[in-house]
Design a protein around this motif. Sequence first.
Motif, PDB file in Angstrom:
ATOM      1  N   GLY A  56      23.035 -49.860  23.040  1.00 14.46           N
ATOM      2  CA  GLY A  56      22.327 -51.110  22.490  1.00 14.46           C
ATOM      3  C   GLY A  56      22.795 -52.432  23.453  1.00 14.46           C
ATOM      4  N   TYR A  57      21.555 -52.950  24.073  1.00 16.04           N
ATOM      5  CA  TYR A  57      21.985 -54.165  24.962  1.00 16.04           C
ATOM      6  C   TYR A  57      21.232 -55.459  24.681  1.00 16.04           C
ATOM      7  N   TYR A  58      20.184 -55.521  23.495  1.00 14.11           N
ATOM      8  CA  TYR A  58      19.398 -56.450  23.165  1.00 14.11           C
ATOM      9  C   TYR A  58      19.256 -56.556  21.762  1.00 14.11           C
ATOM     10  N   PHE A  59      19.478 -57.729  20.884  1.00 15.58           N
ATOM     11  CA  PHE A  59      19.293 -57.794  19.518  1.00 15.58           C
ATOM     12  C   PHE A  59      18.579 -59.293  19.370  1.00 15.58           C
ATOM     13  N   PRO A  75      28.991 -61.070  19.669  1.00 13.70           N
ATOM     14  CA  PRO A  75      30.091 -60.254  20.448  1.00 13.70           C
ATOM     15  C   PRO A  75      30.549 -60.796  21.600  1.00 13.70           C
ATOM     16  N   GLU A  76      31.571 -60.751  22.141  1.00 15.54           N
ATOM     17  CA  GLU A  76      32.169 -61.000  23.521  1.00 15.54           C
ATOM     18  C   GLU A  76      31.434 -60.117  24.446  1.00 15.54           C
ATOM     19  N   GLY A  77      30.917 -61.104  25.376  1.00 16.83           N
ATOM     20  CA  GLY A  77      30.142 -60.388  26.484  1.00 16.83           C
ATOM     21  C   GLY A  77      28.651 -60.329  26.116  1.00 16.83           C
ATOM     22  N   TRP A  78      28.235 -60.956  25.073  1.00 19.21           N
ATOM     23  CA  TRP A  78      26.825 -60.865  24.817  1.00 19.21           C
ATOM     24  C   TRP A  78      26.212 -62.414  24.954  1.00 19.21           C
ATOM     25  N   ASP A  93      21.758 -60.775  24.228  1.00 21.23           N
ATOM     26  CA  ASP A  93      21.782 -59.605  25.183  1.00 21.23           C
ATOM     27  C   ASP A  93      22.876 -59.543  25.875  1.00 21.23           C
ATOM     28  N   THR A  94      23.175 -58.522  26.566  1.00 18.40           N
ATOM     29  CA  THR A  94      24.494 -58.311  27.523  1.00 18.40           C
ATOM     30  C   THR A  94      24.054 -57.260  28.630  1.00 18.40           C
ATOM     31  N   ASN A  95      24.576 -57.525  29.776  1.00 20.26           N
ATOM     32  CA  ASN A  95      24.718 -56.749  30.713  1.00 20.26           C
ATOM     33  C   ASN A  95      25.998 -56.161  31.193  1.00 20.26           C
ATOM     34  N   ASP A  96      26.851 -56.472  30.204  1.00 21.41           N
ATOM     35  CA  ASP A  96      28.286 -56.281  30.402  1.00 21.41           C
ATOM     36  C   ASP A  96      28.577 -54.734  29.940  1.00 21.41           C
ATOM     37  N   GLY A  97      28.675 -53.696  30.751  1.00 19.71           N
ATOM     38  CA  GLY A  97      28.715 -52.181  30.239  1.00 19.71           C
ATOM     39  C   GLY A  97      30.174 -52.112  29.286  1.00 19.71           C
ATOM     40  N   PHE A  98      31.025 -52.806  29.335  1.00 24.15           N
ATOM     41  CA  PHE A  98      31.877 -52.824  28.160  1.00 24.15           C
ATOM     42  C   PHE A  98      31.808 -53.272  26.975  1.00 24.15           C
ATOM     43  N   TYR A 102      27.700 -49.166  21.390  1.00 23.64           N
ATOM     44  CA  TYR A 102      27.624 -47.452  21.577  1.00 23.64           C
ATOM     45  C   TYR A 102      27.585 -46.891  20.152  1.00 23.64           C
ATOM     46  N   PRO A 103      27.027 -45.719  20.549  1.00 18.91           N
ATOM     47  CA  PRO A 103      26.840 -44.900  19.122  1.00 18.91           C
ATOM     48  C   PRO A 103      27.881 -45.055  18.269  1.00 18.91           C
ATOM     49  N   GLY A 104      27.735 -45.156  16.921  1.00 19.20           N
ATOM     50  CA  GLY A 104      28.695 -45.137  16.020  1.00 19.20           C
ATOM     51  C   GLY A 104      29.459 -46.539  16.092  1.00 19.20           C
ATOM     52  N   ASP A 105      29.240 -47.407  16.852  1.00 19.47           N
ATOM     53  CA  ASP A 105      29.981 -48.757  16.745  1.00 19.47           C
ATOM     54  C   ASP A 105      29.072 -49.624  16.047  1.00 19.47           C
ATOM     55  N   ALA A 106      29.821 -50.858  15.651  1.00 16.13           N
ATOM     56  CA  ALA A 106      29.072 -51.872  14.922  1.00 16.13           C
ATOM     57  C   ALA A 106      29.317 -53.194  15.504  1.00 16.13           C
ATOM     58  N   LEU A 107      28.488 -54.197  15.726  1.00 16.54           N
ATOM     59  CA  LEU A 107      28.689 -55.441  16.394  1.00 16.54           C
ATOM     60  C   LEU A 107      28.155 -56.395  15.369  1.00 16.54           C
ATOM     61  N   GLU A 108      28.605 -57.746  15.111  1.00 12.32           N
ATOM     62  CA  GLU A 108      28.379 -58.737  14.489  1.00 12.32           C
ATOM     63  C   GLU A 108      27.633 -59.960  15.290  1.00 12.32           C
ATOM     64  N   PHE A 109      26.598 -60.308  14.689  1.00 13.39           N
ATOM     65  CA  PHE A 109      26.023 -61.613  15.211  1.00 13.39           C
ATOM     66  C   PHE A 109      25.745 -62.680  14.083  1.00 13.39           C
ATOM     67  N   SER A 110      25.475 -63.820  14.377  1.00 12.00           N
ATOM     68  CA  SER A 110      25.447 -64.861  13.239  1.00 12.00           C
ATOM     69  C   SER A 110      25.057 -66.118  13.792  1.00 12.00           C
ATOM     70  N   PHE A 111      24.425 -67.030  12.717  1.00 15.68           N
ATOM     71  CA  PHE A 111      24.238 -68.372  13.203  1.00 15.68           C
ATOM     72  C   PHE A 111      23.948 -69.138  11.963  1.00 15.68           C
ATOM     73  N   ARG A 112      23.707 -70.570  11.763  1.00 13.87           N
ATOM     74  CA  ARG A 112      23.689 -71.108  10.715  1.00 13.87           C
ATOM     75  C   ARG A 112      22.326 -72.028  10.748  1.00 13.87           C
ATOM     76  N   SER A 113      21.645 -72.192   9.545  1.00  9.46           N
ATOM     77  CA  SER A 113      20.471 -72.922   9.479  1.00  9.46           C
ATOM     78  C   SER A 113      20.366 -73.496   8.229  1.00  9.46           C
TER      79      SER A 113
END
Length: 179
Positions: A56-59, A75-78, A93-98, A102-113
């Motif tokens: 995954g590189y875009y959400f 997440p860092e790098g996004w 989105d990210t273009n940072d390979g690190f 990755y499969p099985g991993d989780a990332l967190e995104f957030s904002f306020r409104s």
Amino acid sequence: MHALRFVVLLASATLLAGSARAEFVLDVQGTATSDGAGGYLYTYTVTGDSANTLYGYYFSIDVPVEIEAYDISGPEGWLVAYEYGVSEKVVWDTNDGFALLYPGDALEFSFRSRSAPGATGYLGVGADDFFEEFGSHAGQVVGPGGTTAVPEPASLSLLALGAVVAAWRIRAGRRSPDS
């Protein structure tokens, strides 16, 4: 006999083709928490399926253009792409390979409104190591504003017909039987 060979050949080709196909499946869990100051914190945990063959590189989360999102984090790098009054979604989105999902991993995104929660769409996109194969996963999750029910044209027609009938009956009832 030829029919049986054809079925066996077709089944084999389908199984082989299915195993070579790129997969990208996400589990997206969203929450909306009141911040006590008239706003909401929207948090999204995005987990890549362990069977994914793409990274995954875009959400993105759909946000109506008239609704403001702020304090956007990921997440860092996004990187974040969003402009109040112009954007129809918050994009990470990210273009940072690190930093990829990755499969099985989780990332967190957030904002306020300040907009109350409703149902809204999301989109995740993944690619292989060489950006030759792509996959996407879309769905619905909690978000600001969300979608509202819009009556179908047939419902509006019935409503108009009902109003015409009611007006006719009222008018007919006002006429005196002597006239």
